[in-house]
Design an enzyme around this catalytic site. Sequence first.
Site, PDB file in Angstrom:
ATOM      1  N   ASP A 202      -1.359  -4.260   8.303  1.00  0.00           N
ATOM      2  CA  ASP A 202      -0.304  -3.278   8.064  1.00  0.00           C
ATOM      3  C   ASP A 202      -0.357  -2.161   9.115  1.00  0.00           C
ATOM      4  O   ASP A 202      -1.443  -1.681   9.462  1.00  0.00           O
ATOM      5  CB  ASP A 202      -0.538  -2.687   6.666  1.00  0.00           C
ATOM      6  CG  ASP A 202       0.622  -1.854   6.159  1.00  0.00           C
ATOM      7  OD1 ASP A 202       1.717  -2.412   6.008  1.00  0.00           O
ATOM      8  OD2 ASP A 202       0.427  -0.650   5.902  1.00  0.00           O
TER       9      ASP A 202
ATOM     10  N   GLU B  45       1.472  -6.333  12.086  1.00  0.00           N
ATOM     11  CA  GLU B  45       2.745  -5.691  11.749  1.00  0.00           C
ATOM     12  C   GLU B  45       2.835  -4.471  12.659  1.00  0.00           C
ATOM     13  O   GLU B  45       2.242  -3.431  12.386  1.00  0.00           O
ATOM     14  CB  GLU B  45       2.790  -5.259  10.287  1.00  0.00           C
ATOM     15  CG  GLU B  45       4.190  -4.798   9.898  1.00  0.00           C
ATOM     16  CD  GLU B  45       4.291  -3.444   9.212  1.00  0.00           C
ATOM     17  OE1 GLU B  45       5.372  -3.141   8.711  1.00  0.00           O
ATOM     18  OE2 GLU B  45       3.321  -2.679   9.197  1.00  0.00           O
TER      19      GLU B  45
HETATM   20  C1  NOJ Z   1       4.418  -1.490   6.116  1.00  0.00           C
HETATM   21  C2  NOJ Z   1       4.580  -2.200   4.803  1.00  0.00           C
HETATM   22  O1  NOJ Z   1       5.183  -3.438   5.028  1.00  0.00           O
HETATM   23  C3  NOJ Z   1       5.396  -1.280   3.932  1.00  0.00           C
HETATM   24  O2  NOJ Z   1       5.837  -1.912   2.763  1.00  0.00           O
HETATM   25  C4  NOJ Z   1       4.581  -0.066   3.627  1.00  0.00           C
HETATM   26  O3  NOJ Z   1       5.358   0.862   2.888  1.00  0.00           O
HETATM   27  C5  NOJ Z   1       4.112   0.615   4.912  1.00  0.00           C
HETATM   28  N1  NOJ Z   1       3.632  -0.314   5.897  1.00  0.00           N
HETATM   29  C6  NOJ Z   1       2.996   1.588   4.611  1.00  0.00           C
HETATM   30  O4  NOJ Z   1       1.838   0.883   4.276  1.00  0.00           O
END
Ligand code: NOJ
Length: 586
Positions: free
Chosen positions: A231, A304
């Site tokens: 993440d 991500e």
């Molecule tokens: C990316 C995640 O996919 C999202 O759902 C989340 O709110 C943010 N990062 C913070 O962790």
Amino acid sequence: MTRTELPAVPLTGGDQVHAPAPGTEWWRDAVIYQVYPRSFADGNGDGMGDLPGITARLDHLAKLGVDAVWLSPFYRSPQKDAGYDVTDYRQIDPLFGTLDDFDAMRARAHELGLRVIVDLVPNHSSDQHAWFQEALESPAGSRARERYVFRDGKGADGTEPPNNWQSIFGGPAWTRLAPREDDGPAGPQWYLHLFDSSQPDLNWEDLEVRAEFEDVLRFWLDRGVDGFRVDVAHGMVKADGLPDWGGKVAMVEGSDAADSAEGIGAPGGSNEGPMFDQDGVHDIYRAWHKVLAEYDGDRCLVAEAWVSPMSRLARYVREDEMQQAFNFAFLTTKWDAATIRGVVTESLETMDAVGAPTTWVLSNHDVVRHASRLGLVEMADGPMNGIGPRDPQPDAELGLRRARAATLLMLGLPGSAYLYQGEELGLPDHTTLPDDVRQDPAFFRTAGAETGRDGCRIPLPWEADRPGLGFGSTEATWLPQPDSYRALAADQQYGVDGSTFELYRSALTARRAENLGQGGLTWVAGYADAKDVVALRVADVVVLANLGPAPVALPDGAEVLIASGPLAESAEGPALPTDTTVWVRA
Ligand code: NOJ
């Protein structure tokens, strides 16, 4: 109005932009299905999805024919950001079950031949994490405060935040602590949170933080996971001195969402500020690469990272770093032939340069599902972040037709592809959710200016005639399901010719049989600059997508393997109607 049919063009010749890429690691061409545990299936009838629910429905994924499953967070969490706020990285939240339930899920997945990827949330913890609680109870300058990003405020008595950064969920990225007796002259300190105030950013300059996460990786690797989705992989290291920045942060780059001043999807938002994509972040992934290499079985890390240009993204998947990165440039691409050709070529060339597989993705739990996004006549490329009852509503039929065409195009591309739960049923977003059921912190932090992401997180419909559409054993669902979900329930689609589920299933079967994931890619010469047609050859298959209004004639004798919708018949033979993709043997 009938449009004049475009004549057939030979499906031969053209420029190869990507050579065949045989590789032994499973993740190089895997199709990976994202399970959002809150909304996949509910095993205990409390309205919230859970691990036993997932285990019981894994057969659906085996039948669909994906290679792996990625689960969004199920760790212990107060659920302020749907689990992306973790209090214990080694425990399951009681909402979702127990570690034994996790082991049972993992064992069943492996038995079915499905790899398991879990979500790792290293940029921030929950404010309920023991470390943050300890920091709150400790004075400025203490060891406990070192693990997070605490600073004195500016101005007289430190009443101004340490810098001008904004939270991605709206509002300031700093929150000031309550006063303590031992506060210094600057008064209570402030802590940084790029997301909600309940998600304090960890300090990745701190060696204990680094060691802890390597240990967390090992904990889950020892439990048999095949990889991690990381993440906010571009956010952990911040620029020295945390300098002010005049730009706007946005999770979804370049989105057309709403006209709010800040927050996700803010117009013109970017990830180029001092909080993102700093060179130092790559040291972390080099270290993690080594941790994974201690284990057998080609474990993987997927980033991500909402960064651009794509050459910056490729840095995350260099040979000694992560294995994959989500291709959000593809996800955010308009429904336009030239734009799609451009992003596909750039993706392949950029990832080839570092020896990494390209990935493809159209939907996830942070963006409007592509069946709704592509149904917005005026904005076929947006908004990314939530459609509410006061917004223009998507055209459901147009959206589904285009979504099926977009998916069939995507699954024909070499590399690895990600599917988001429910897209195989053709699910749209819930676009008329009432405000009082919303849960996304982005909605609250922007006082409703951002609709938020709840609409793409609705509990799945499994059985049309059961309460809650078979999500669980009761009618409870943590977000209400729209009426349109009944007809799209999985049991209405299994074995039904032309259903979206069967389209996905046959595409995945053919993708595997034709080895498309490892194929080279050539743009078909006759369509290389076509205004409305995308035509590419991968292995022995030509993928032909018609994005324009006029039908496109297929060459004589073309053997159609799969079509995203019914073909048109004309005097000259079969033709490809608007917003339709076919795979043709060439
Ligand atoms: C990316 C995640 O996919 C999202 O759902 C989340 O709110 C943010 N990062 C913070 O962790």
